[in-house]
Design a protein around this motif. Structure first.
Motif, PDB file in Angstrom:
ATOM      1  N   GLY A  44     -20.496   6.032  32.774  1.00  0.00           N
ATOM      2  CA  GLY A  44     -19.474   6.533  33.671  1.00  0.00           C
ATOM      3  C   GLY A  44     -18.090   6.234  33.128  1.00  0.00           C
TER       4      GLY A  44
ATOM      5  N   ASN B 193     -18.955  -0.940  32.740  1.00  0.00           N
ATOM      6  CA  ASN B 193     -19.492   0.380  32.457  1.00  0.00           C
ATOM      7  C   ASN B 193     -20.927   0.272  31.959  1.00  0.00           C
ATOM      8  OD1 ASN B 193     -19.813   3.096  31.946  1.00  0.00           O
ATOM      9  ND2 ASN B 193     -17.903   3.320  30.812  1.00  0.00           N
TER      10      ASN B 193
ATOM     11  N   SER C 252     -19.172   1.347  36.937  1.00  0.00           N
ATOM     12  CA  SER C 252     -20.201   2.354  36.757  1.00  0.00           C
ATOM     13  C   SER C 252     -21.473   1.615  36.359  1.00  0.00           C
ATOM     14  CB  SER C 252     -19.815   3.341  35.650  1.00  0.00           C
ATOM     15  OG  SER C 252     -18.635   4.041  35.971  1.00  0.00           O
TER      16      SER C 252
ATOM     17  N   THR D 231     -23.710   9.625  40.767  1.00  0.00           N
ATOM     18  CA  THR D 231     -22.943  10.692  40.115  1.00  0.00           C
ATOM     19  C   THR D 231     -23.820  11.669  39.338  1.00  0.00           C
ATOM     20  OG1 THR D 231     -22.540   9.217  38.227  1.00  0.00           O
ATOM     21  CG2 THR D 231     -20.850   9.312  39.957  1.00  0.00           C
TER      22      THR D 231
ATOM     23  N   ILE E  36     -21.099   5.246  40.805  1.00  0.00           N
ATOM     24  CA  ILE E  36     -19.856   4.513  40.940  1.00  0.00           C
ATOM     25  C   ILE E  36     -20.051   3.508  42.069  1.00  0.00           C
ATOM     26  CG2 ILE E  36     -17.447   4.666  41.684  1.00  0.00           C
ATOM     27  CD1 ILE E  36     -17.880   5.618  38.844  1.00  0.00           C
TER      28      ILE E  36
END
Length: 247
Positions: free
Chosen positions: A64, A150, A179, A228, A239
């Motif tokens: 993400g 992330n 993410s 997502t 997220i």
């Protein structure tokens, strides 16, 4: 207890080996062999791409773009857990400049070396990279405004402790914006036990309910978990945002 420590160390070493190899190759980790969908550099839009060198984006291992939802401001201190090649740190550093700073934490020497080289190439002076573990952050209590990450929390063998550490270093009112991979409730036992899948970001993933419970246990509130895109037939990228209560 010894068995738990042994498992945690095996996970840590498996992750370290894979990501050290990725740093040496300068490539992202998400490939069809990992069972992953869209990931790495392909997720970054034009504005993010302008704020980090091509080499940092090319070596992205994420699922993400946490900087896209962290709502960063000048003067804030940002901590990136598992900062890898440094793309998200460099993007953050530019957004909190001139008076803010961004810190990247990683346990892999090869990644730290690559990230520092990318920061130098980009001419970013308000970024720093430190060596450490997610479960034992080498930062003082209440020392950062925002924690980002992330696709890294799922790689920790002790996610409850990792999230508690993130909450510890956040200032009152501080924000978590990450993410990560969220597993479907029916993720099978064989996938969970597969170390190769763990380093590919799937086997170590929590379900949404487990993630929410771990965030609450860490003392964080205003929790939002928003899937997502699919990264595996039984897992999605998401997220995840939360906030540390203020004084």
């Amino acid at each position: 207890m010894a068995e738990l420590e042994s498992t945690a160390e095996r996970v840590r070493e498996a992750v370290r080996e894979k990501y050290a190899a990725a740093a040496r190759a300068g490539d992202g980790c998400c490939s069809p062999a990992d069972g992953a969908g869209a990931c790495g550099a392909a997720l970054y839009g034009h504005s993010e791409a302008q704020d980090a060198p091509e080499a940092a984006l090319a070596a992205s291992l994420g699922c993400g773009v946490p900087t896209g939802v962290a709502d960063l401001h000048d003067g804030e201190t940002v901590l990136d857990l598992g900062s890898g090649a440094g793309a998200d740190v460099l993007i953050s550093a530019r957004r909190v400049a001139p008076s803010g700073r961004a810190i990247g934490l990683d346990m892999t020497d090869e990644m730290l070396e690559l990230a520092r080289a990318n920061a130098a190439e980009a001419g970013v002076e308000n970024a720093a990279f430190v060596k450490g573990y997610l479960e034992e952050l080498p930062l003082e209590d209440a020392s950062v405004d925002v924690v980002i990450s992330n696709c890294v929390i799922n790689l920790s063998a002790d996610k409850t402790r990792t999230l508690a550490e993130a909450a510890r270093v956040l200032r009152p009112g501080g924000r978590l914006a990450i993410s990560d991979v969220v597993a479907d409730p029916n993720l099978d036992a064989q996938t969970k036990a597969d170390m190769a899948a763990w380093t590919g970001c799937i086997a170590g993933a929590l379900t949404e309910a487990e993630f929410r419970a771990a965030l609450q246990a860490a003392g964080l509130g205003e929790i939002e978990i928003r899937p997502t895109h699919r990264v595996h037939e039984r897992a999605s990228a998401a997220i995840i945002r939360a906030r540390k209560p203020g004084d």
